[in-house]
Design a protein around this motif. Sequence first.
Motif, mmCIF file in Angstrom:
data_model
loop_
_atom_site.group_PDB
_atom_site.id
_atom_site.type_symbol
_atom_site.label_atom_id
_atom_site.label_comp_id
_atom_site.label_asym_id
_atom_site.label_seq_id
_atom_site.Cartn_x
_atom_site.Cartn_y
_atom_site.Cartn_z
ATOM 1 N N LYS A 97 0.847 -1.185 0.000
ATOM 2 C CA LYS A 97 0.000 0.000 0.000
ATOM 3 C C LYS A 97 0.890 1.245 0.000
ATOM 4 C CE LYS A 97 -4.257 0.441 2.613
ATOM 5 N NZ LYS A 97 -4.891 0.209 3.879
ATOM 6 N N PHE A 98 0.644 2.175 -0.920
ATOM 7 C CA PHE A 98 1.414 3.426 -0.967
ATOM 8 C C PHE A 98 0.481 4.618 -0.829
ATOM 9 C CE2 PHE A 98 4.412 0.516 -2.827
ATOM 10 C CZ PHE A 98 5.639 0.999 -2.383
ATOM 11 N N LYS A 99 0.834 5.514 0.088
ATOM 12 C CA LYS A 99 0.067 6.748 0.217
ATOM 13 C C LYS A 99 0.192 7.544 -1.082
ATOM 14 C CE LYS A 99 -0.189 11.049 2.780
ATOM 15 N NZ LYS A 99 0.024 11.746 4.037
ATOM 16 N N VAL A 100 -0.911 8.121 -1.553
ATOM 17 C CA VAL A 100 -0.851 9.046 -2.684
ATOM 18 C C VAL A 100 -1.582 10.329 -2.294
ATOM 19 C CG1 VAL A 100 -0.773 7.238 -4.481
ATOM 20 C CG2 VAL A 100 -2.964 8.174 -3.827
ATOM 21 N N THR A 101 -1.139 11.440 -2.870
ATOM 22 C CA THR A 101 -1.787 12.735 -2.629
ATOM 23 C C THR A 101 -1.875 13.444 -3.984
ATOM 24 O OG1 THR A 101 0.220 14.052 -2.373
ATOM 25 C CG2 THR A 101 -0.567 12.918 -0.388
ATOM 26 N N PRO A 102 -2.516 14.610 -4.025
ATOM 27 C CA PRO A 102 -2.549 15.332 -5.310
ATOM 28 C C PRO A 102 -1.150 15.742 -5.798
ATOM 29 C CG PRO A 102 -4.263 16.140 -3.847
ATOM 30 C CD PRO A 102 -3.410 15.224 -3.025
ATOM 31 N N ASP A 103 -0.134 15.639 -4.944
ATOM 32 C CA ASP A 103 1.236 15.992 -5.359
ATOM 33 C C ASP A 103 2.003 14.821 -5.963
ATOM 34 O OD1 ASP A 103 1.365 18.744 -4.436
ATOM 35 O OD2 ASP A 103 1.151 17.862 -2.436
ATOM 36 N N THR A 104 1.389 13.644 -5.960
ATOM 37 C CA THR A 104 2.137 12.478 -6.453
ATOM 38 C C THR A 104 1.378 11.784 -7.574
ATOM 39 O OG1 THR A 104 1.043 11.014 -4.874
ATOM 40 C CG2 THR A 104 3.146 11.974 -4.180
ATOM 41 N N LEU A 105 2.126 11.193 -8.476
ATOM 42 C CA LEU A 105 1.500 10.353 -9.498
ATOM 43 C C LEU A 105 1.024 9.068 -8.815
ATOM 44 C CD1 LEU A 105 1.623 10.278 -12.880
ATOM 45 C CD2 LEU A 105 2.882 8.226 -12.329
ATOM 46 N N ILE A 106 -0.115 8.566 -9.222
ATOM 47 C CA ILE A 106 -0.585 7.270 -8.702
ATOM 48 C C ILE A 106 0.265 6.186 -9.374
ATOM 49 C CG2 ILE A 106 -2.531 5.670 -8.622
ATOM 50 C CD1 ILE A 106 -4.333 8.247 -8.984
ATOM 51 N N PRO A 107 0.924 5.330 -8.605
ATOM 52 C CA PRO A 107 1.752 4.299 -9.249
ATOM 53 C C PRO A 107 0.899 3.426 -10.171
ATOM 54 C CG PRO A 107 2.099 4.320 -6.868
ATOM 55 C CD PRO A 107 0.943 5.223 -7.139
ATOM 56 N N ARG A 108 1.411 3.185 -11.381
ATOM 57 C CA ARG A 108 0.672 2.422 -12.389
ATOM 58 C C ARG A 108 1.138 0.968 -12.425
ATOM 59 N NH1 ARG A 108 -1.125 7.321 -12.511
ATOM 60 N NH2 ARG A 108 -2.027 8.172 -14.418
ATOM 61 N N ASP A 109 0.210 0.099 -12.858
ATOM 62 C CA ASP A 109 0.544 -1.333 -12.957
ATOM 63 C C ASP A 109 1.757 -1.567 -13.864
ATOM 64 O OD1 ASP A 109 -1.568 -1.887 -11.353
ATOM 65 O OD2 ASP A 109 -2.890 -2.596 -12.957
ATOM 66 N N GLU A 110 1.812 -0.828 -14.992
ATOM 67 C CA GLU A 110 2.897 -1.112 -15.947
ATOM 68 C C GLU A 110 4.279 -0.773 -15.368
ATOM 69 O OE1 GLU A 110 0.220 0.735 -16.640
ATOM 70 O OE2 GLU A 110 0.715 2.587 -17.703
ATOM 71 N N THR A 111 4.306 0.089 -14.347
ATOM 72 C CA THR A 111 5.595 0.435 -13.735
ATOM 73 C C THR A 111 6.178 -0.762 -12.972
ATOM 74 O OG1 THR A 111 4.851 2.711 -13.658
ATOM 75 C CG2 THR A 111 6.716 2.181 -12.263
ATOM 76 N N GLU A 112 5.322 -1.731 -12.652
ATOM 77 C CA GLU A 112 5.839 -2.952 -12.001
ATOM 78 C C GLU A 112 6.807 -3.691 -12.947
ATOM 79 O OE1 GLU A 112 2.750 -5.330 -10.275
ATOM 80 O OE2 GLU A 112 2.087 -3.719 -8.954
ATOM 81 N N ILE A 113 6.610 -3.521 -14.265
ATOM 82 C CA ILE A 113 7.515 -4.164 -15.235
ATOM 83 C C ILE A 113 8.924 -3.591 -15.054
ATOM 84 C CG2 ILE A 113 7.989 -4.559 -17.700
ATOM 85 C CD1 ILE A 113 4.991 -4.052 -18.220
ATOM 86 N N LEU A 114 8.981 -2.269 -14.858
ATOM 87 C CA LEU A 114 10.273 -1.593 -14.662
ATOM 88 C C LEU A 114 10.950 -2.122 -13.390
ATOM 89 C CD1 LEU A 114 12.167 0.817 -15.481
ATOM 90 C CD2 LEU A 114 10.780 2.259 -14.023
ATOM 91 N N VAL A 115 10.172 -2.257 -12.322
ATOM 92 C CA VAL A 115 10.731 -2.741 -11.053
ATOM 93 C C VAL A 115 11.227 -4.183 -11.213
ATOM 94 C CG1 VAL A 115 10.150 -3.361 -8.668
ATOM 95 C CG2 VAL A 115 9.386 -1.172 -9.606
ATOM 96 N N LYS A 116 10.428 -5.020 -11.888
ATOM 97 C CA LYS A 116 10.837 -6.422 -12.051
ATOM 98 C C LYS A 116 12.115 -6.523 -12.872
ATOM 99 C CE LYS A 116 6.286 -8.239 -11.183
ATOM 100 N NZ LYS A 116 4.960 -8.331 -11.779
ATOM 101 N N CYS A 117 12.213 -5.686 -13.891
ATOM 102 C CA CYS A 117 13.415 -5.679 -14.727
ATOM 103 C C CYS A 117 14.622 -5.202 -13.900
ATOM 104 C CB CYS A 117 13.155 -4.774 -15.926
ATOM 105 S SG CYS A 117 14.266 -5.042 -17.276
ATOM 106 N N ALA A 118 14.408 -4.189 -13.069
ATOM 107 C CA ALA A 118 15.501 -3.694 -12.210
ATOM 108 C C ALA A 118 15.922 -4.790 -11.226
ATOM 109 C CB ALA A 118 15.059 -2.441 -11.464
ATOM 110 N N LEU A 119 14.948 -5.528 -10.698
ATOM 111 C CA LEU A 119 15.286 -6.605 -9.748
ATOM 112 C C LEU A 119 16.072 -7.729 -10.438
ATOM 113 C CD1 LEU A 119 11.969 -6.687 -7.673
ATOM 114 C CD2 LEU A 119 14.242 -6.007 -6.834
ATOM 115 N N ASP A 120 15.770 -7.965 -11.723
ATOM 116 C CA ASP A 120 16.563 -8.956 -12.486
ATOM 117 C C ASP A 120 18.013 -8.489 -12.609
ATOM 118 O OD1 ASP A 120 14.408 -10.575 -12.909
ATOM 119 O OD2 ASP A 120 13.989 -9.857 -14.940
ATOM 120 N N LYS A 121 18.190 -7.174 -12.795
ATOM 121 C CA LYS A 121 19.553 -6.639 -12.920
ATOM 122 C C LYS A 121 20.279 -6.730 -11.576
ATOM 123 C CE LYS A 121 18.781 -5.854 -17.137
ATOM 124 N NZ LYS A 121 19.057 -7.029 -17.993
ATOM 125 N N VAL A 122 19.542 -6.517 -10.486
ATOM 126 C CA VAL A 122 20.143 -6.669 -9.150
ATOM 127 C C VAL A 122 20.669 -8.102 -9.016
ATOM 128 C CG1 VAL A 122 19.615 -6.817 -6.669
ATOM 129 C CG2 VAL A 122 18.760 -4.874 -8.010
#
Length: 291
Positions: free
Chosen positions: A78-103
């Motif tokens: 769960k991530f707090k969101v406010t009008p100052d932040t972009l709502i995290p999108r599902d497709e951004t999980e692809i970026l995280v998974k790819c970064a974790l593969d590089k780790v």
Amino acid sequence: MKKTLNKVVEILNAQNIDEANVKARIILREIANMTVEDMLLDREVKNEDEVLSFAQKLAQTKMPIQQLLGFGYFMGEKFKVTPDTLIPRDETEILVKCALDKVKELQKDEIKPLSVLDIGTGTGAIACSIAKNSQNVEVLGVDISSNALMVALENAQKLDLIKRVVYRKSDIFSALREGEVFDIVVSNPPYISEKDYKNLDTTVKDFEPKTALLAKNDGYEFYEKIISQAKKYVKYGGYILFECGQNQAQKICMMLERNGFQVSDVVRDLAGIERVVAAQMIFIEEDELTF
Ligand SMILES: C[S@@+](CC[C@H](N)C(=O)[O-])C[C@H]1O[C@@H](n2cnc3c(N)ncnc32)[C@H](O)[C@@H]1O
């Protein structure tokens, strides 16, 4: 419960809210704490008034549901969101998974300490998810928005990541110190062109920060700025990863190849759009070469 669910769907449909069925189930889960089992067994909703009033507010304001709830989910957290932040999108999980593969790749022989830089961290969803799902990795998240950084800090605290995720206010690399280098640089920068911004859905345009979305130069402003300086900040053999907008990946690959990187991955999202680009730093400064 079915009765309440139908009432909620009706309220949302009356104002043409898209995905009314999905949103109605989210409302019951988050406002009435109804589980899938409660739904299947048609258990009574104890706070129906509260549920219906939330649905009415959502229908009238047409706000994104995460903004009205004050949080959204990303990589199962769960991530707090406010009008100052972009709502995290599902497709951004692809970026995280790819970064974790590089780790994993960089820690293949030993779980050595790695440093990651997340540019345009927003809620800190990428920074926190990388830290949470890896070992011996420290993440620095930077953003130009102080308000977003305050939200990011709260999210890191709630996820108990405060020792591994730090934040700094920075206009891209401006607040980085001389010689500060990273094993992995990751970014989901603003990438919507002026032309596409005009045609964006009002639920996005009216409720999400323009600074998180809009980019000059036909949407390439941040890729150009980041890539032109990136070889100073990514270690030799390290990686840079970007989320990109529709039809932007190939040009980003070209920019990377011209700036000391070798493209290693282009990953498509579920809609078939080239969404993530990863590239490895292969450039060595002449004065670093040893013969
Ligand atoms: C597309 S949002 C990404 C937010 C978050 N990383 C995510 O994926 O959900 C882009 C972020 O970049 C930040 N940003 C915009 N201009 C920036 C700049 N010049 N330097 C650093 N961050 C910037 C915005 O404040 C916003 O948080």
